[in-house]
Design an enzyme around this catalytic site. Structure first.
Site, PDB file in Angstrom:
ATOM      1  CE  LYS A   1      -3.169  26.143  -7.046  1.00 19.64           C
ATOM      2  NZ  LYS A   1      -2.374  26.653  -5.940  1.00 19.64           N
TER       3      LYS A   1
ATOM      4  CB  THR B   1      -9.177   5.047   3.163  1.00 17.92           C
ATOM      5  OG1 THR B   1      -9.678   6.132   2.377  1.00 17.92           O
ATOM      6  CG2 THR B   1      -8.800   3.888   2.267  1.00 17.92           C
ATOM      7  NE  ARG B   2      -8.181   8.770   9.932  1.00 20.63           N
ATOM      8  CZ  ARG B   2      -7.576   8.963  11.088  1.00 20.63           C
ATOM      9  NH1 ARG B   2      -7.040  10.120  11.356  1.00 20.63           N
ATOM     10  NH2 ARG B   2      -7.490   8.004  11.971  1.00 20.63           N
ATOM     11  CE1 TYR B   3      -6.235  11.934   4.186  1.00 26.95           C
ATOM     12  CE2 TYR B   3      -7.191  13.502   2.645  1.00 26.95           C
ATOM     13  CZ  TYR B   3      -6.278  13.204   3.636  1.00 26.95           C
ATOM     14  OH  TYR B   3      -5.431  14.169   4.082  1.00 26.95           O
ATOM     15  CD  GLU B   4     -13.970   4.575   0.493  1.00 32.50           C
ATOM     16  OE1 GLU B   4     -12.908   3.987   0.749  1.00 32.50           O
ATOM     17  OE2 GLU B   4     -15.004   3.988   0.169  1.00 32.50           O
TER      18      GLU B   4
ATOM     19  CG  ASP C   1     -12.075  12.253  -2.494  1.00 33.14           C
ATOM     20  OD1 ASP C   1     -11.032  11.660  -2.148  1.00 33.14           O
ATOM     21  OD2 ASP C   1     -12.270  13.463  -2.288  1.00 33.14           O
TER      22      ASP C   1
ATOM     23  CD  GLU D   1      -3.125   1.165   1.981  1.00 35.10           C
ATOM     24  OE1 GLU D   1      -3.484   0.075   2.462  1.00 35.10           O
ATOM     25  OE2 GLU D   1      -3.755   2.225   2.171  1.00 35.10           O
TER      26      GLU D   1
ATOM     27  CG  ASP E   1      -1.021  13.813  -1.100  1.00 34.57           C
ATOM     28  OD1 ASP E   1      -1.982  13.812  -0.305  1.00 34.57           O
ATOM     29  OD2 ASP E   1       0.140  13.554  -0.765  1.00 34.57           O
TER      30      ASP E   1
ATOM     31  CG  ASP F   1       9.341   7.945  -2.159  1.00 32.96           C
ATOM     32  OD1 ASP F   1       8.211   7.571  -2.517  1.00 32.96           O
ATOM     33  OD2 ASP F   1      10.214   8.349  -2.953  1.00 32.96           O
TER      34      ASP F   1
HETATM   35  C1  LIG Z   1      -4.800  12.145   0.747  1.00 30.19           C
HETATM   36  S1  LIG Z   1      -3.877  11.088   1.768  1.00 30.19           S
HETATM   37  C2  LIG Z   1      -4.750   9.541   1.701  1.00 30.19           C
HETATM   38  C3  LIG Z   1      -4.387   8.609   2.818  1.00 30.19           C
HETATM   39  C4  LIG Z   1      -5.075   7.242   2.807  1.00 30.19           C
HETATM   40  N1  LIG Z   1      -4.678   6.440   1.666  1.00 30.19           N
HETATM   41  C5  LIG Z   1      -6.584   7.375   2.839  1.00 30.19           C
HETATM   42  O1  LIG Z   1      -7.240   7.087   1.806  1.00 30.19           O
HETATM   43  O2  LIG Z   1      -7.125   7.765   3.889  1.00 30.19           O
HETATM   44  C6  LIG Z   1      -2.448  10.761   0.735  1.00 30.19           C
HETATM   45  C7  LIG Z   1      -1.312  10.132   1.502  1.00 30.19           C
HETATM   46  O3  LIG Z   1      -0.252   9.777   0.625  1.00 30.19           O
HETATM   47  C8  LIG Z   1       0.961   9.986   1.331  1.00 30.19           C
HETATM   48  N2  LIG Z   1       2.057  10.056   0.345  1.00 30.19           N
HETATM   49  C9  LIG Z   1       2.351  11.078  -0.481  1.00 30.19           C
HETATM   50  N3  LIG Z   1       3.442  10.797  -1.220  1.00 30.19           N
HETATM   51  C10 LIG Z   1       3.839   9.543  -0.846  1.00 30.19           C
HETATM   52  C11 LIG Z   1       4.903   8.685  -1.236  1.00 30.19           C
HETATM   53  N4  LIG Z   1       5.791   9.065  -2.161  1.00 30.19           N
HETATM   54  N5  LIG Z   1       5.016   7.487  -0.634  1.00 30.19           N
HETATM   55  C12 LIG Z   1       4.116   7.096   0.304  1.00 30.19           C
HETATM   56  N6  LIG Z   1       3.092   7.861   0.706  1.00 30.19           N
HETATM   57  C13 LIG Z   1       2.951   9.068   0.139  1.00 30.19           C
HETATM   58  C14 LIG Z   1       0.713  11.254   2.114  1.00 30.19           C
HETATM   59  O4  LIG Z   1       1.586  11.417   3.207  1.00 30.19           O
HETATM   60  C15 LIG Z   1      -0.735  11.070   2.556  1.00 30.19           C
HETATM   61  O5  LIG Z   1      -0.837  10.452   3.814  1.00 30.19           O
END
Ligand SMILES: C[S@@+](CC[C@H](N)C(=O)[O-])C[C@H]1O[C@@H](n2cnc3c(N)ncnc32)[C@H](O)[C@@H]1O
Length: 226
Positions: free
Chosen positions: A135, A205-208, A167, A57, A131, A109
Site C-alpha cells: 500500500k 530462498t523460501r519466499y522465492e 517477486d 543478510e 516485506d 533489526d
Molecule cells: C518476506 S520475508 C523474506 C524472508 C527471506 N529473505 C526469504 O526470501 O525467504 C521478509 C523478512 O524480513 C524480515 N525483516 C523485516 N524487517 C526487518 C529488519 N528491520 N531487519 C531484519 N529483518 C527484517 C521479516 O521478519 C521477514 O522474515
C-alpha cells in the site's frame, strides 16, 4: 539515521508457532555461541578472529540462503539478521546440521547491527524478498528507502555488491525507481535476462520458491557500490 522518508521501526511477527523442545534447546544453547555481541565494536576480527571478507543478510527468513552462501564460501564471514524467532531457529538448525562456523546471527533489526559495523567493511549485502508493504501509505516502511540504502552504501566497500530479490511487482517498480536515482549504486544488468534469471551463486530462498510455485515472476537485482 534521521531520514524523514523512512520509518524506522520493526513491523511484522516476532514469533509464530510455539517451539518444540529441540528447537528451544537450539535457541538456549547454540544461539548464545553464534549471536552478534549486543554491544562493543563489530568487525571481522571481533566476530571471527581474523580479517576475512564479510557479507550481511537482512531478513534471512528461515536462513536457507544464508546457510548455503556460508557453506559455499567457508573463508568468508556471514552476519544474518532476522527478528522472527521461528526463522532464527531455522537458521540455527542449518548451522548445526552443516557444521557452519562462519555465521553470526542477530535476532532483531538488521539496521541496528549495520550501524555498528565500520564503514566500507562489507563485501556484500543481501536483501531478499523484503516485506513489500504494497500500500502506498506504507511505502515508508520499505527497506528500499533512502535511510537504509544510505546505511548499506556506507557499509559496503567500493566495488562491493548489493543484491536485492523480489517477486512483488510493486516493489520491483519501486526499487528500480529508487535505485535508478542513486549515484552510489551501479546496476549490473545489461539485458533483461540478467535480472530475470537467478545467478548460479544466488541460492533460492523460501519466499522465492513459494512465489514461483504460485506462478509469480522473480526479479534479481545486482548493484555494485561505486
Ligand atoms: C518476506 S520475508 C523474506 C524472508 C527471506 N529473505 C526469504 O526470501 O525467504 C521478509 C523478512 O524480513 C524480515 N525483516 C523485516 N524487517 C526487518 C529488519 N528491520 N531487519 C531484519 N529483518 C527484517 C521479516 O521478519 C521477514 O522474515
Amino acid at each position: 539515521m534521521n531520514d524523514p522518508t523512512t520509518i524506522r521501526r520493526l513491523y511484522g511477527r516476532r514469533q509464530g508457532h510455539k517451539l518444540r523442545a529441540g528447537q528451544a534447546a537450539l535457541v538456549e544453547e547454540l544461539l548464545p555461541e553464534v549471536a552478534v555481541p549486543e554491544s562493543g565494536p563489530l568487525d571481522a576480527r571481533t566476530l571471527f578472529g581474523d580479517d576475512r571478507p564479510l557479507e550481511f543478510e537482512i531478513g534471512f527468513g528461515a536462513g536457507e540462503h544464508l546457510a548455503a552462501q556460508a557453506e559455499a564460501n567457508p573463508g568468508r564471514g556471514f552476519i544474518g539478521c532476522e527478528p522472527f524467532l521461528n526463522g532464527v531457529v531455522g537458521a540455527l538448525g542449518h548451522l548445526r546440521d552443516r557444521n557452519l562456523g562462519n555465521v553470526r546471527l542477530h535476532m532483531g533489526d538488521a539496521l541496528t547491527v549495520l550501524e555498528r559495523l565500520p564503514d566500507a567493511s562489507l563485501d556484500r549485502v543481501y536483501l531478499l524478498h523484503p516485506d513489500p508493504w504494497p500500500k502506498a501509505r506504507h511505502a515508508k516502511r520499505r527497506m528500499v528507502n533512502p535511510g537504509p540504502l544510505d546505511l548499506i552504501a556506507a557499509k559496503l566497500k567500493t566495488g562491493g555488491e548489493f543484491r536485492l530479490g523480489t517477486d512483488d511487482p510493486t516493489y520491483c517498480r519501486w526499487a528500480m525507481m529508487v535505485m535508478n536515482g542513486r549515484r552510489d549504486f551501479v546496476w549490473q544488468a545489461r539485458t533483461p535476462a540478467d535480472f530475470l534469471t537467478r545467478p548460479a551463486d544466488w541460492p533460492e530462498t523460501r519466499y522465492e520458491r513459494k512465489a514461483r510455485r504460485q506462478g509469480h515472476e522473480v526479479w534479481y537485482f545486482r548493484y555494485l557500490r561505486a
